[in-house]
Write a protein that holds these residues in place. Structure first.
Motif, short mmCIF file in Angstrom:
data_model
loop_
_atom_site.label_atom_id
_atom_site.label_comp_id
_atom_site.label_asym_id
_atom_site.label_seq_id
_atom_site.Cartn_x
_atom_site.Cartn_y
_atom_site.Cartn_z
N UNK A 94 2.89 -1.14 2.52
CA UNK A 94 1.89 -2.57 2.81
C UNK A 94 1.39 -3.00 1.66
N UNK A 95 0.63 -4.26 1.77
CA UNK A 95 0.36 -5.10 0.53
C UNK A 95 -0.72 -5.97 1.03
N UNK A 96 -1.89 -5.96 0.22
CA UNK A 96 -3.08 -7.04 0.39
C UNK A 96 -3.00 -7.75 -0.91
N UNK A 97 -3.52 -9.28 -0.72
CA UNK A 97 -4.01 -9.88 -1.84
C UNK A 97 -5.26 -10.34 -1.77
N UNK B 134 -3.16 -5.29 -3.96
CA UNK B 134 -3.22 -3.94 -3.57
C UNK B 134 -1.95 -3.60 -2.94
#
Lengths: 370, 370
Positions: free
Chosen positions: A331-334, A346
């Protein structure tokens, strides 16, 4: 036990309502080689849906041969009327719908038509959607890999259930069969209450000074994202699922009273924070219960943070690096910084790959850390 | 107006507390060429922090020359004692802290030392953190590009304020100066209430049947993500900021009562949903108030959904394609399907680049749609 059906057992299909979901069903069926017929009280929406390839407009004079399956995809408030209308107009067809709430429409339809006539009605609810709406937002693949709840009444004809499950599978979804009341409790907890919690949190921002808003980070953005959804549709959903939602809201009000009590002691240092501790622990436990990918038990993940220039190509370079290191990103968050031309990303990876990822990113001159 | 300070005006710096934030401050200062001294009642944490390069252990016998700046980075419950201790032990030093709550520690410190001695104390709060904790999770760059609230009392020495702001800037952050009470109201709204809302939502999952959990999608995952944070730290934060939080909780209880009332009509079809409508509209408005990137007003974004194989390299290929099409990705979410070996990626882009992105992805054989 009916025999397995081939997709063309669905045909002819009539789709009533050419919004986001109805048009997408038509496009998904077209992808599977099935040409649907479309109807909508809004001629503009109907033309757009037909023009995009979701099917052809149903003949108004009734000269079409009778449908085998009718898919009702109208707004939540109109569902019961439309389902009753479809059962009456097409006495040999199986009728399904795609509404977010299942028990109340079933009860209304049963009250108006009697149980025997309702054996041809089997409710459905594809777990697909968007904060956008209308036929322009539709696509053939929005159901791919999503759950599609199928919620037959006890009296439903097994052949009708099989046909609705075939529709779900043909559209690319995985069937989750549930009783209507159980479905409504599930979505109250998994979708409608979270929506209201996001709305209640976001609503607190309306009168916030700018200086407060500047302190908002990724946390509040995540919590409030879904609150941007269409308020008219959400009002209809919330009203239609009022009973199970009110049970959850009653629980919530009790929780808030306990929480407030644990923050109200005359001497907070000595306050009994047992209730607060229990709530925070239940929150951690709850997040761990959300399913991992592919229905496997969730594996422990760690977050790697990396700083990248805010320009096209940065993410590509980042992910090329991760791929070369054979690290799978879960998963990935900007998060964009408040004053500079770079972003903080992240990245969640399984624990035993985090060091490899950090090493690879650093070798590639990206500042990265857990 | 004091003259601008050079970073070495901070030195010697003493950091009290070598957890995630204290160790990261030491690493950020080291990156700027400033060698900090470290202290912690936990010798293991202290050794790890020193070993990672955050500074050297302060001499226990007091043989170090006096610090100019003391950074208190202890758990929330210990802040007041530590700040008072630092002001007493280092009568010429500026003292700051990195706690999540500012008014209560200031009031306690002022009550114990008097306003004149407190002129050297200036609170701070870097908007950086993680669901992880401890010196192993620290990094030099966690403050880069984040806001760092600086919250001087009215009586604070301007030179002390300048020194704390220099610390924030030296660590890579943007200073947001606020009054302590205003800061606490801001973080109650922007951070602590959202955390509790996420916890309350996640806590409802603990007794959910598996079939309910299967219907959970990206929405509830976003709403509940931060509920996984350390419950011990969050209890201390919530207790320390009880007053502004209780005001928001009181508002929330009123909102819930109104919401429940609008769902309780004997005939819901005719129920007065005006209050519900107003709440949902406020939720939409609130999400639009969260700042866009780089403090520019938020531009309208649209979401492009693309289906990718769930294996290393897929995201790299996806982003290489986006970069080649000169599309800048503003945000991104990954949703794994419940039964297959691919993932669904939602990509937020500015509206006028969405079609270019979709065309590029499709040219590259990726199924993509708005």
């Amino acid at each position: 036990m009916p025999e397995p059906l081939a997709p063309d057992a669905l045909s002819p299909v009539l789709i009533c309502g050419t919004g986001l979901i109805g048009t997408s069903v038509g496009l998904a069926l077209a992808r599977a080689g099935i040409a649907a017929r479309l109807s909508d009280t809004n001629p503009a929406a109907l033309r757009v849906a037909a023009g995009r390839g979701a099917g052809r407009q149903a003949d108004i004079d009734g000269s079409d041969c009778p449908p085998r399956l009718v898919v009702v995809a109208t707004p939540p408030a109109d569902l019961s009327d439309e389902i009753v209308g479809a059962l009456r107009a097409h006495p040999d067809a199986v009728v399904t719908d795609v509404g977010s709430v299942k028990a109340e429409p079933l009860a209304e339809v049963t009250a108006r038509l009697g149980r025997r006539d309702c054996a041809r009605y089997v409710g459905g609810h594809p777990m697909a959607g968007s904060e956008r709406s209308g036929p322009m937002a539709a696509a053939a693949d929005i159901f791919d890999g999503r759950s599609w709840a199928v919620t037959p009444a006890a009296e439903a004809d097994p052949a009708a259930v099989a046909m609705v499950e075939l529709l779900a599978v043909t559209c690319g979804s995985a069937v989750v069969r549930m009783a209507p009341v159980d479905h409504d409790r599930a979505v109250a907890r998994m979708s409608h209450l979270p929506h209201l919690m996001a709305v209640l949190t976001a609503a607190r921002l309306v009168d916030a000074p700018d200086s407060h808003l500047r302190l908002g980070g990724q946390g509040i953005r995540d919590v409030t994202r879904i609150a941007a959804g269409d308020p008219v549709m959400w009002r209809q959903i919330v009203v239609a699922n009022a009973a199970p939602l009110r049970e959850l809201l009653a629980d919530l009000r009790v929780q808030l009273e306990i929480l407030d009590g644990s923050l109200a002691g005359p001497n907070l240092e000595a306050a009994d924070t047992g209730a607060l501790d229990a709530l925070l622990a239940a929150g951690v436990a709850g997040t761990n219960l959300l399913p991992g990918k592919h229905n496997r038990p969730a594996r422990p993940l760690v977050t790697v943070t990396v700083q990248i220039p805010d320009e096209p190509g940065s993410l590509a370079a980042l992910f090329t690096t991760a791929a070369a290191a054979e690290v799978n990103i879960e998963d990935l968050r900007i998060d964009h910084d408040p004053g500079r031309a770079f972003g903080l990303v992240e990245i969640d990876v399984v624990e035993d790959r985090a060091d490899a990822l950090i090493a690879a990113l650093r070798d590639n001159t990206w500042p990265a850390h857990r």
